[in-house]
Design an enzyme around this catalytic site. Sequence first.
Site, PDB file in Angstrom:
ATOM      1  CE  LYS A 253      -2.991   2.740   3.130  1.00  0.00           C
ATOM      2  NZ  LYS A 253      -3.824   2.772   4.348  1.00  0.00           N
ATOM      3  CE  LYS A 265      -6.281   9.168   7.968  1.00  0.00           C
ATOM      4  NZ  LYS A 265      -6.778   8.109   8.858  1.00  0.00           N
ATOM      5  CD  GLU A 337      -6.594   5.265   2.696  1.00  0.00           C
ATOM      6  OE1 GLU A 337      -7.541   5.465   3.491  1.00  0.00           O
ATOM      7  OE2 GLU A 337      -5.434   5.023   3.071  1.00  0.00           O
ATOM      8  NE  ARG A 339     -10.351  -1.342   4.932  1.00  0.00           N
ATOM      9  CZ  ARG A 339     -10.777  -1.516   6.172  1.00  0.00           C
ATOM     10  NH1 ARG A 339     -11.908  -2.173   6.407  1.00  0.00           N
ATOM     11  NH2 ARG A 339     -10.078  -1.056   7.194  1.00  0.00           N
TER      12      ARG A 339
HETATM   13  N1  BES Z   1      -3.789   4.848   6.995  1.00  0.00           N
HETATM   14  C1  BES Z   1      -4.902   4.659   7.866  1.00  0.00           C
HETATM   15  C2  BES Z   1      -4.561   3.743   9.031  1.00  0.00           C
HETATM   16  C3  BES Z   1      -3.669   4.336  10.090  1.00  0.00           C
HETATM   17  C4  BES Z   1      -4.189   5.142  11.077  1.00  0.00           C
HETATM   18  C5  BES Z   1      -2.341   4.034  10.125  1.00  0.00           C
HETATM   19  C6  BES Z   1      -3.384   5.644  12.074  1.00  0.00           C
HETATM   20  C7  BES Z   1      -1.514   4.527  11.114  1.00  0.00           C
HETATM   21  C8  BES Z   1      -2.042   5.341  12.094  1.00  0.00           C
HETATM   22  C9  BES Z   1      -6.062   4.024   7.098  1.00  0.00           C
HETATM   23  O1  BES Z   1      -6.180   4.407   5.780  1.00  0.00           O
HETATM   24  C10 BES Z   1      -7.294   4.417   7.798  1.00  0.00           C
HETATM   25  O2  BES Z   1      -7.601   5.592   7.811  1.00  0.00           O
HETATM   26  N2  BES Z   1      -8.005   3.433   8.354  1.00  0.00           N
HETATM   27  C11 BES Z   1      -9.219   3.692   9.050  1.00  0.00           C
HETATM   28  C12 BES Z   1     -10.172   2.586   8.677  1.00  0.00           C
HETATM   29  C13 BES Z   1     -11.591   2.847   9.106  1.00  0.00           C
HETATM   30  C14 BES Z   1     -12.163   4.084   8.439  1.00  0.00           C
HETATM   31  C15 BES Z   1     -12.418   1.618   8.784  1.00  0.00           C
HETATM   32  C16 BES Z   1      -8.915   3.690  10.543  1.00  0.00           C
HETATM   33  O3  BES Z   1      -8.067   2.904  10.989  1.00  0.00           O
HETATM   34  O4  BES Z   1      -9.518   4.476  11.246  1.00  0.00           O
HETATM   35 ZN    ZN Z   2      -4.476   4.992   4.832  1.00  0.00          ZN
HETATM   36 MN    MN Z   3      -7.317   6.181   5.567  1.00  0.00          MN
END
Ligand code: BES
Ligand code: ZN
Ligand code: MN
Length: 485
Positions: A253, A265, A337, A339
């Site tokens: 990724k 975010k 995003e 996945r």
């Molecule tokens: N890149 C993030 C995951 C992440 C968050 C990595 C904090 C490192 C630190 C990923 O794209 C994401 O935003 N995931 C969401 C998924 C949710 C919306 C189902 C998450 O983890 O909140």
């Molecule tokens: Zn991400």
């Molecule tokens: Mn994300």
Amino acid sequence: MRIQTKTTPAAIQPAAAVVFFLHAEQKPSALGAAFRDINAEEFSGKLGQICVVHTQGKLAAPRALLVGLGQRKELTMPKLRRAAVMATRRLREIGVGRVAFDAGDAGRAGVIAEAAVAAHYDFDAFKPSKAPPKTKLSLATIHVSPGEVRAATTAVQRGGVIGETVNWTKSVANLPGNVIYPAELARRAVALARELRGRLRCRVLDKRALERGGFGGILAVGSGSIREPRLIVLEYRGGSRSPKAKPFALVGKAITFDSGGICIKPGDKMDEMKWDKCGGCAVLGIMRAAALLRLPVNLIGVVAAAENMPSATSYRPGDIVTTRSGNTIEVINTDAEGRVILSDALAYACEQKPEAIVDFATLTGACVVALGHNIGGLMGNDAALRKRIQRASEATGERVWELPLEDEFRDMVKSDVATVKNSTGRFAGTLSGAAFLQAFVDKDVPWAHLDIAGPAWVSDAKPHHERGATAFGVRLMIELLSRGA
Ligand code: BES
Ligand code: ZN
Ligand code: MN
């Protein structure tokens, strides 16, 4: 820094400093008169402890560093590596040019070489300053006992390549979103393949090629940014030349910046989302090291690169996206995003009929909540592959912990209107992420997913690691691929 291996005792080496590694059971005084007066408060040999000694003519080198390794029976190579990183960092602070490491055997020599190289990493490309750059060692001589020199020379060379590739990977991963974006990441992959011409091949699918190929997931995520998405494919053939030989596939990724998109975010720590490309960067690093080391394996690296931004052209919650495999995705949350882009990358990897697939992704914040900042989540459909990853993990100290991936989790990601939905409820976020990915992997392909959201970068600097990307996955995977099945 040049590295060499020698059999003469380190203590008689005319270097600026000599480094001795000592276990808690060993007394410094056993090393000679220069160390007679060191008391247990100054140096007890506990892991990571460093004591700088002025040798006052009692040793060839004017300075000696005693480095604690803790109890002998508790020593692991990852612990030695960390101690050697801290020792090298200290040598650089002191401004030492030439150093002699007293390594002992070949195994330790390789680890020390890797650590000494890795400890030279600085992300200072964007720090214009009048101050001179941090000192670097010019020469490291690694001393081993006479019977070890052949094996040590090989181990030191290998350790040097790995350390240097870790640094290369970090230097790409640490670049911010304004400097590196999908096309720029692809350009660097192409440049890497050109440097390693004959060993590494690179193909890049640009937006038009992605459209023609039906890569709807990557396109959807990339649609909100003026930086167009890319799919980067690297190939390395170091193994069997038979056309039937199946490659080992690595999938990464690479979200060059993850704002969350329309489901934006919160601002706190959003800057860290420049590191959301660490999985893809690890794949580039693994390909690089495998090619440099000429590992006897066939590899294919597939990196999905996109920037996740909010705009009038962004994909939105509720959208239904048709992916490369034909499976459809109901978008619940544009911030899930990773996945979505991996759906296409995994499907593409499966089309290559691989022997196995390992994917690397900073996929879920939930994985950081579950396992913290030092341990990656390991999930997958094949016990033997998971075991190989666990063994390589133990050998390298790139820690992973297995989380469950059972058939019932597949129900979690089922959608009423599409094959799968990209976000589920509050619970088991890491597992539902993996269950989603599994929908895009052929059942008969051994596959493992590494959620590296925790260990991919260091937010607060540590004695052994600066703030920033860690290149997590590179050492682990090179170890796995070197061991064979
Ligand atoms: N890149 C993030 C995951 C992440 C968050 C990595 C904090 C490192 C630190 C990923 O794209 C994401 O935003 N995931 C969401 C998924 C949710 C919306 C189902 C998450 O983890 O909140
Ligand atoms: Zn991400
Ligand atoms: Mn994300």
